[in-house]
Design a protein around this motif. Sequence first.
Motif, PDB file in Angstrom:
ATOM      1  N   ILE A  23       0.966  -0.873  -0.400  1.00  0.00           N
ATOM      2  CA  ILE A  23       0.148   0.115   0.472  1.00  0.00           C
ATOM      3  C   ILE A  23       0.670   0.966  -0.066  1.00  0.00           C
ATOM      4  O   ILE A  23       0.825   2.182  -0.912  1.00  0.00           O
ATOM      5  CB  ILE A  23      -0.535  -0.030   0.932  1.00  0.00           C
ATOM      6  N   ALA A  24       1.978   1.552   1.241  1.00  0.00           N
ATOM      7  CA  ALA A  24       2.712   2.396   0.762  1.00  0.00           C
ATOM      8  C   ALA A  24       3.341   2.406  -0.456  1.00  0.00           C
ATOM      9  O   ALA A  24       3.360   3.917  -1.521  1.00  0.00           O
ATOM     10  CB  ALA A  24       4.077   1.925   1.667  1.00  0.00           C
ATOM     11  N   LYS A  25       4.447   2.001  -0.745  1.00  0.00           N
ATOM     12  CA  LYS A  25       4.905   1.888  -2.778  1.00  0.00           C
ATOM     13  C   LYS A  25       3.039   2.123  -3.472  1.00  0.00           C
ATOM     14  O   LYS A  25       3.852   2.902  -4.540  1.00  0.00           O
ATOM     15  CB  LYS A  25       5.255   0.948  -3.200  1.00  0.00           C
ATOM     16  N   LEU A  26       2.175   2.251  -3.531  1.00  0.00           N
ATOM     17  CA  LEU A  26       1.172   2.522  -4.434  1.00  0.00           C
ATOM     18  C   LEU A  26       0.661   4.179  -4.065  1.00  0.00           C
ATOM     19  O   LEU A  26      -0.028   4.571  -5.404  1.00  0.00           O
ATOM     20  CB  LEU A  26      -0.553   1.691  -4.020  1.00  0.00           C
ATOM     21  N   PHE A  27       0.816   4.035  -2.741  1.00  0.00           N
ATOM     22  CA  PHE A  27       0.229   5.552  -2.006  1.00  0.00           C
ATOM     23  C   PHE A  27       1.284   6.251  -2.986  1.00  0.00           C
ATOM     24  O   PHE A  27       1.017   7.586  -3.655  1.00  0.00           O
ATOM     25  CB  PHE A  27       0.473   5.645  -0.836  1.00  0.00           C
ATOM     26  N   SER A  28       3.071   6.161  -3.115  1.00  0.00           N
ATOM     27  CA  SER A  28       3.510   6.842  -3.739  1.00  0.00           C
ATOM     28  C   SER A  28       3.767   7.228  -5.084  1.00  0.00           C
ATOM     29  O   SER A  28       3.843   8.078  -5.718  1.00  0.00           O
ATOM     30  CB  SER A  28       5.158   6.527  -2.990  1.00  0.00           C
ATOM     31  N   ALA A  29       3.556   5.986  -5.729  1.00  0.00           N
ATOM     32  CA  ALA A  29       3.294   5.626  -7.094  1.00  0.00           C
ATOM     33  C   ALA A  29       2.155   6.764  -7.688  1.00  0.00           C
ATOM     34  O   ALA A  29       2.785   7.669  -8.887  1.00  0.00           O
ATOM     35  CB  ALA A  29       3.224   4.439  -7.133  1.00  0.00           C
ATOM     36  N   ALA A  30       1.096   7.085  -6.906  1.00  0.00           N
ATOM     37  CA  ALA A  30      -0.076   7.585  -7.247  1.00  0.00           C
ATOM     38  C   ALA A  30      -0.085   8.528  -7.238  1.00  0.00           C
ATOM     39  O   ALA A  30      -1.237   9.526  -8.017  1.00  0.00           O
ATOM     40  CB  ALA A  30      -0.904   6.975  -6.836  1.00  0.00           C
ATOM     41  N   VAL A  31       0.471   9.870  -6.619  1.00  0.00           N
ATOM     42  CA  VAL A  31       1.049  10.742  -6.614  1.00  0.00           C
ATOM     43  C   VAL A  31       0.814  12.014  -8.002  1.00  0.00           C
ATOM     44  O   VAL A  31       0.519  12.448  -8.250  1.00  0.00           O
ATOM     45  CB  VAL A  31       1.666  11.606  -5.400  1.00  0.00           C
ATOM     46  N   LEU A  32       2.169  11.524  -8.547  1.00  0.00           N
ATOM     47  CA  LEU A  32       2.027  12.293  -9.931  1.00  0.00           C
ATOM     48  C   LEU A  32       1.075  11.744 -10.811  1.00  0.00           C
ATOM     49  O   LEU A  32       0.690  13.081 -11.219  1.00  0.00           O
ATOM     50  CB  LEU A  32       3.737  11.633 -10.256  1.00  0.00           C
ATOM     51  N   PRO A  33       0.339  10.876 -11.280  1.00  0.00           N
ATOM     52  CA  PRO A  33       0.117  10.934 -12.059  1.00  0.00           C
ATOM     53  C   PRO A  33      -2.018  11.435 -11.589  1.00  0.00           C
ATOM     54  O   PRO A  33      -2.116  11.958 -11.893  1.00  0.00           O
ATOM     55  CB  PRO A  33      -0.879   9.438 -11.370  1.00  0.00           C
ATOM     56  N   GLY A  34      -1.611  11.175 -10.086  1.00  0.00           N
ATOM     57  CA  GLY A  34      -3.156  12.400  -9.447  1.00  0.00           C
ATOM     58  C   GLY A  34      -3.115  13.715  -9.675  1.00  0.00           C
ATOM     59  O   GLY A  34      -3.417  14.398 -10.335  1.00  0.00           O
TER      60      GLY A  34
END
Length: 419
Positions: free
Chosen positions: A166-177
């Motif tokens: 979940i931590a990696k998913l949260f980090s990875a999704a910030v820039l696309p958001g």
Amino acid sequence: MTAIMTGIFAVLLAISTPVGYALIIAAGAAILWQGGTPTVLAVVKLFQPTQSFPLLAIPFFILSGSLMMSGTLGQKLVQFAARLVGRFHGGMGQVTVVGSTIFGGVSGSAVAEASALGSMLIPWQKREGYPPAFAAAVTASSSTIAGLIPPSIPLILYSTVANASIAKLFSAAVLPGLMLAFGMMLVCYFSGRLRNFPRLTVDKQLTSFGKSVLLALPALAMPFFIVLLLRAGIATPTEVSVIAVFYALVVSLAIYRDLTWQRIYQALVSTVTTTGVVMLVIAASSLVGHVLITERVPTIVAQWAQHTLVNAVLIILMMNIIMLVIGMFLDLPAAILLLGPTFVAIGQSIGMDPIQLGVMICINLSIGLFTPPIGTTLFIGAVIARVPIGDVVRELWPFYGVAIAVLALISYVPALTFY
């Protein structure tokens, strides 16, 4: 067995059966028809996923969002967004996008965000002279950014399906958001300039802007606070969600001083209702997943894609097209839980990073939230603005273009989902 389940599910959806119940009935009928699975095992499969410890994060994140969004904080966020971008062309539309991005870091739910933010900003845009359909379109599309900005409920659901961090998913999704937000702000800017939308007159004094930043800071800090705790290994996702509730209570009580027992009660009721719906879909999807795994459907589909399409570019394109179609008819949580196992298997067959895949799935299925015929945020925006769905869809075309462009970049440029 899978064909029977799919047929029954399609019929139940056609007669407007709620998705959770339709999934349970269809999967249950298929299991009974096949006769190989004991009834007791089917019941265990139904309730087993709801006992998952990581899934406890969902109700706590929903509760923290409800507590923060229902009070003074929401007004302060809107005021901050208005001071930040309101004076530009299409300013009110840009205020909605910025507000959605910040609210996404509080609520984690596109539907909750569309309801809360739309009820404030759509009437405001109408009073300022913006077309009601445009106001509804901005709200419907930008609210889906909540599916990417931590604490994203869709990403939590995907993590349970793919067994991903979940931590990696949260980090990875910030820039696309943020890419989605920037693209939608550009649409608002050029629409406002070409159509001569009114521009807000705001106080440009530095001290006034600084005050609005300080008042909005508790919400602005929320997503960074969550990612920091997770990435540093200080707390698990479930522990972070509990901390988020405590944080929301302290902010409301000590900073904004607007916490009441009535607000707590309303937040609890909202949390229980939303969690009940999500958990029903999770339980139903587990039963469906049992049917699919029993017949090796994910493996068969992955092997077919690998041997028939051969090229990874075409396989990713196929997955995106399927998700865009499914997302038009199924709500986001149900679609993630149903398609997740099969697409994870396909992604593994072509060497795709499961974190990148998770972000791609969330962006893709989020587009379905503002796409007819069953777009949830589309209907919310249209109802609040009191305009026909068709009028809103006509205003949505540029926003579809931005979302598809970001989806394409995330699908084929892994570096954009760094973590």
